[in-house]
Enzyme design. Structure first.
Site, PDB file in Angstrom:
ATOM      1  N   MET A   1      18.547 -44.238  64.101  1.00 22.21           N
ATOM      2  CA  MET A   1      19.633 -44.364  63.126  1.00 22.21           C
ATOM      3  C   MET A   1      19.928 -43.032  62.468  1.00 22.21           C
ATOM      4  SD  MET A   1      21.897 -46.375  61.894  1.00 22.21           S
ATOM      5  CE  MET A   1      23.181 -45.430  61.074  1.00 22.21           C
ATOM      6  N   LYS A   2      18.889 -42.245  62.202  1.00 23.78           N
ATOM      7  CA  LYS A   2      19.111 -40.936  61.573  1.00 23.78           C
ATOM      8  C   LYS A   2      19.952 -40.041  62.474  1.00 23.78           C
ATOM      9  CE  LYS A   2      18.551 -37.340  58.875  1.00 23.78           C
ATOM     10  NZ  LYS A   2      19.382 -37.173  57.670  1.00 23.78           N
ATOM     11  N   LEU A   3      19.709 -40.067  63.768  1.00 24.19           N
ATOM     12  CA  LEU A   3      20.526 -39.262  64.682  1.00 24.19           C
ATOM     13  C   LEU A   3      21.975 -39.731  64.672  1.00 24.19           C
ATOM     14  CD1 LEU A   3      18.114 -38.825  67.729  1.00 24.19           C
ATOM     15  CD2 LEU A   3      18.599 -37.191  65.892  1.00 24.19           C
TER      16      LEU A   3
END
Length: 305
Positions: free
Chosen positions: A175-177
């Site tokens: 999700m961070k990417l």
């Protein structure tokens, strides 16, 4: 975990980590930290009650939960492994929490390696800026099993205002990417639009007068444009080198999933232009300088050398 309160270790006391660690120790958790070339955050945290040690192994030996906030997967792997690495010091039942922006494939491999020693792994990468880290109001997106998430949540809440359970191990980093793809995509779009506007005779201030307050305005836009409009170099302290690294991780994730991502590659190449021009230590809003230079316009603020 032993009876009583968690004991916390923290490695990576940079722009984000210093504020996060400050909130952990100020909110009552015993904190062990590791030495750093920049002594200012170490000395500040020791003055607040943290204990300094010399190696990752010692951090692990003193902690039931260890947070890592470093550049990326290569650094995380080096901290975990080796005779003085975290794995050598951690006791069964301990947890390693990676708050870096890391490659999910590496995260899953580290999780499996630590599991062999009875140590759990969670990924909890960050959203927002060093300002929110200091205030204890970051966002974090957590990849962990349900029971582990519940165990970690009280400690995460010392430095995060929004603690979002994404799913299992690796889902936080995935999700961070995606989050960074959206934000860095905005950055590339803003930089190119501002350069084009200037090239056709519309100054950044006039461009801003239309976007700000309209439907295309947002918090990221306001932070990003503080460099070109005000010369505030510290408005968004995230380096172009880190942005380029994250976009390469995104490309790898897309390749592994069999997804064609033409926009992702275009955004990566915008930051690649800045990298090729020596901009790795510049911050993301300074992308406007490099895209402007490529197009023969000077977008550096008048108050900057």
């Amino acid at each position: 975990m032993t009876d009583g309160k968690e004991t916390v270790g923290f490695i990576g006391l940079g722009f984000m980590g210093h504020g996060m660690a400050k909130n952990i120790v100020e909110k009552g958790y015993p904190l062990t930290i590791i030495g750093h070339r920049n002594r200012a955050p170490i000395e500040d945290l020791v003055a607040r009650g943290a204990k300094e040690v010399a190696t990752p192994r010692e951090v692990g030996a003193n902690s039931t939960i260890v947070f890592l906030c470093v550049t990326g997967s290569r650094e995380v792997e080096a901290l975990v492994r080796g005779p003085d690495g975290l794995k050598a010091g951690l006791k069964p039942g301990s947890v390693v929490v990676d708050c870096s922006t890391s490659d999910p494939t590496s995260s899953l491999a580290i999780a499996a390696e630590l599991a062999e020693a009875g140590v759990e792994f969670a990924d909890a990468p960050l959203g927002r800026t060093p300002k929110e880290a200091w205030e204890g109001t970051l966002d974090t997106m957590v990849g962990a099993g349900d029971a582990l998430f519940e165990r970690l949540k009280p400690v995460l809440s010392t430095w995060a205002g929004r603690v979002i359970h994404m799913g299992g191990t690796g889902d936080g980093h995935r999700m961070k990417l995606l989050n960074n793809f959206v934000s860095l995509g905005y950055a590339a779009l803003y930089a190119e639009a501002i350069a084009l506007a200037d090239k056709v005779g519309i100054s950044p201030k006039r461009f801003d007068a239309v976007i700000r307050g309209g439907r295309m305005d947002c918090g990221f836009y306001q932070t990003f444009t503080r460099w070109v409009l005000e010369g505030d170099r510290d408005a968004h302290k995230f380096t172009i080198a880190n942005a380029f690294k994250d976009l390469r991780y995104l490309e790898s994730m897309a390749d592994a999933a069999g997804v064609i991502n033409p926009i992702g590659n275009a955004v990566k190449n915008s930051f690649g232009v800045a990298m090729a021009a020596g901009g790795e230590r510049s911050y993301v809003p300074m992308l406007t300088d490099f895209i402007g230079n490529l197009n023969g316009v000077n977008l550096k603020p008048a108050n900057q050398p």
